[in-house]
Design a protein around this motif. Structure first.
Motif, PDB file in Angstrom:
ATOM      1  N   LYS A 261     128.236 -25.143  11.349  1.00  0.00           N
ATOM      2  CA  LYS A 261     127.770 -25.536  12.958  1.00  0.00           C
ATOM      3  C   LYS A 261     127.558 -24.088  13.837  1.00  0.00           C
ATOM      4  O   LYS A 261     126.535 -23.984  14.504  1.00  0.00           O
ATOM      5  N   PRO A 262     128.277 -23.040  13.537  1.00  0.00           N
ATOM      6  CA  PRO A 262     127.861 -21.903  14.249  1.00  0.00           C
ATOM      7  C   PRO A 262     126.518 -21.102  13.751  1.00  0.00           C
ATOM      8  O   PRO A 262     125.906 -20.546  14.511  1.00  0.00           O
ATOM      9  N   VAL A 264     123.959 -23.055  13.020  1.00  0.00           N
ATOM     10  CA  VAL A 264     122.785 -23.899  13.934  1.00  0.00           C
ATOM     11  C   VAL A 264     122.879 -23.038  15.449  1.00  0.00           C
ATOM     12  O   VAL A 264     121.655 -22.991  15.896  1.00  0.00           O
ATOM     13  N   SER A 265     124.059 -22.654  15.877  1.00  0.00           N
ATOM     14  CA  SER A 265     123.989 -22.327  17.129  1.00  0.00           C
ATOM     15  C   SER A 265     123.281 -20.821  17.489  1.00  0.00           C
ATOM     16  O   SER A 265     123.124 -20.346  18.482  1.00  0.00           O
ATOM     17  N   ILE A 266     122.885 -20.249  16.235  1.00  0.00           N
ATOM     18  CA  ILE A 266     122.364 -18.793  16.375  1.00  0.00           C
ATOM     19  C   ILE A 266     120.943 -19.114  16.160  1.00  0.00           C
ATOM     20  O   ILE A 266     120.103 -18.165  16.065  1.00  0.00           O
ATOM     21  N   ASP A 272     115.877 -30.359  19.340  1.00  0.00           N
ATOM     22  CA  ASP A 272     117.073 -30.987  19.814  1.00  0.00           C
ATOM     23  C   ASP A 272     117.872 -32.047  18.870  1.00  0.00           C
ATOM     24  O   ASP A 272     119.094 -31.854  18.939  1.00  0.00           O
ATOM     25  N   THR A 275     120.250 -29.614  16.787  1.00  0.00           N
ATOM     26  CA  THR A 275     121.427 -29.166  17.545  1.00  0.00           C
ATOM     27  C   THR A 275     122.169 -30.445  17.826  1.00  0.00           C
ATOM     28  O   THR A 275     123.537 -30.586  17.702  1.00  0.00           O
ATOM     29  N   ALA A 278     124.164 -31.296  14.524  1.00  0.00           N
ATOM     30  CA  ALA A 278     125.094 -30.229  14.199  1.00  0.00           C
ATOM     31  C   ALA A 278     126.321 -30.380  15.201  1.00  0.00           C
ATOM     32  O   ALA A 278     127.539 -30.156  14.841  1.00  0.00           O
ATOM     33  N   SER A 279     126.021 -30.878  16.343  1.00  0.00           N
ATOM     34  CA  SER A 279     127.348 -31.211  17.465  1.00  0.00           C
ATOM     35  C   SER A 279     128.227 -32.299  17.035  1.00  0.00           C
ATOM     36  O   SER A 279     129.227 -32.460  17.387  1.00  0.00           O
TER      37      SER A 279
END
Length: 441
Positions: A261-262, A264-266, A272, A275, A278-279
């Motif tokens: 998950k982190p 994907v955030s970078i 969309d 993300t 992943a959320s």
């Protein structure tokens, strides 16, 4: 900088991937040493603490040979000494096959509940033909109402911080012993004949704590990992990674072992749908105290680990580094790790109050004695410690991993692959990633 393979993380998965690639890779690790979560820290006074229990279970012949080559005779096999503390007594692990010693009405509740669940026709009950819809139903059908109420449900809810009805039925199925009727009855009468479960025997290094394994794996690499550098961004379309020291790395393949998950955030310009998927991935954060004391202690303090299902105690498990290997603590001392999850912000803000509750609970159980001298109690955190296998898990995880794979990004390890596995699984994930890359070369 251009490399054929960029590996994020020098934990067991990343190191194994590099080992099996042999060459033409770059391993980047934000910490200053290898191991990831499976590192050993030296606490004040020479205590060796592994960041909770890391016991090596090898069932695969390949990993048995690999660890043998890396560690030689430095691995020692141990027979598990584990117990459950509930209703003010200790019973052997696993609970479902060792109810002897509990109050008689609790034993009766557990045994009758088990028999009703496994043999409903003997009690005039019908058998549900439909598969269980969630993990709570799976537990009830496997073990019955008594075992579920007195251990399975409260312990797992303490561990994960969510209701079991939120979890898929298959959650942790591989790790939960399912004894037969004879074993349950024998265990209720005090005639347990065998150690059940995958953790009945385990390996642990003779020296240096569990960190000796990743250090040996890192030492066997042809190209040394780059330590103390974090990957701060990745552009999947351009196949470029951005490092915290200002450098950029162009790669053909990227192997990610940082939590999914982190990661994907970078990503730069992530769509969309990626993300959003992943959320939907969830995990439990675990907080734990490493504790060192001087004193001989009682028998309760010398278990390898204890499960504590009851809500009276803030922790769900207590393990002892020094009970597994004496050199983990100085002469005349003992060391423990105490695990907690689902803590509120207020509880975390009051570290001294949290420490008192932990120490008081350990004293009530009998792990700590009145004449023990507390040498340290240090709080630490494991983010994403346990992935939540809810109803969104399989779909969201498959979507994220599939999208990344389409851009030559492979993810593996317990957190990189967003799964639930041990150290052996991590090493095999690294090998699988290397095999995939070599097959596509």
């Amino acid at each position: 900088m251009q490399v054929p393979v960029l590996i994020i993380g020098a934990g067991l998965t990343g190191l194994s991937c590099a080992h099996h690639l042999g060459s033409e890779y770059l391993v980047v690790e934000r910490e200053d040493e290898p191991g990831g979560v499976a590192r050993t820290r030296t606490r004040a006074g020479g205590f060796l603490c592994d960041g909770t229990g890391h016991w090596l279970h090898l069932r695969n012949p390949y990993t048995q040979r690999l660890v043998g080559r890396l560690m030689g005779d430095d691995m020692v096999e141990h027979e598990r000494r584990a117990a459950i503390f509930s209703h003010r007594v200790f019973t052997r692990y696993p609970f479902q096959a060792n109810t002897y010693g509990l109050p008689r009405e609790i034993i009766l509740d557990c045994v009758l509940g088990f028999l009703r669940a496994r043999h409903p026709e003997d009690f005039g009950l019908g058998r549900d033909p439909n598969p269980p819809e969630n993990f709570r139903e799976w537990v009830m059908r496997q073990f019955g109402e008594g075992i579920a109420r007195h251990f399975m449900i409260p312990y797992n809810q303490k561990l994960l911080g969510v209701g079991l009805e939120e979890l898929m039925p298959e959650y942790a199925e591989r790790f939960i012993p399912r004894p037969g009727t004879e074993s349950v009855i024998r265990g209720a009468l005090g005639f347990s004949r065998e150690q059940l479960g995958y953790s009945a025997r385990f390996l642990y290094p003779r020296t240096g704590g569990i960190g000796s394994l990743p250090r040996a794996l890192a030492g066997a690499l042809g190209e040394r990992p780059v330590y103390g550098v974090e990957v701060t961004g990745v552009d999947p379309a351009a196949r470029v990674a951005f490092l915290g020291d200002g450098r950029t790395v162009r790669y053909d393949w990227l192997v990610n072992t940082m939590p999914l998950k982190p990661f994907v955030s970078i990503l730069k310009s992530a769509p969309d749908h990626l993300t959003h998927a992943a959320s939907e991935l969830r995990a439990t954060t675990v907080h734990y105290f490493d504790i060192g004391v001087r004193g001989e202690g009682s028998d309760a303090g010398h278990y390898h680990w204890l499960y504590v299902p009851e809500r009276e105690f803030i922790f769900y498990r207590v393990g002892s580094y020094s009970a597994v290997h004496r050199s983990s603590a100085p002469e005349g001392c003992r060391s423990y790790y105490v695990e907690m999850s689902g803590l509120s912000e207020a509880e975390l803000a009051d570290v001294e109050g949290l420490k008192r509750r932990v120490l008081d609970g350990m004293t009530t159980i009998g792990i700590l004695a009145s004449d023990d001298e507390l040498l340290f109690a240090e709080l630490a955190t494991i983010p994403h410690a346990y992935v939540i296998f809810d109803q969104n898990y399989e779909r969201a995880r498959a979507h994220v991993l599939g999208c990344l794979r389409d851009h030559s990004i492979l993810c593996g390890g317990r957190w990189g692959g967003w799964g639930y596995g041990g150290m052996e699984d991590a090493m095999l994930d690294g090998k699988d990633a290397a095999d995939t890359i070599r097959a596509r070369a």
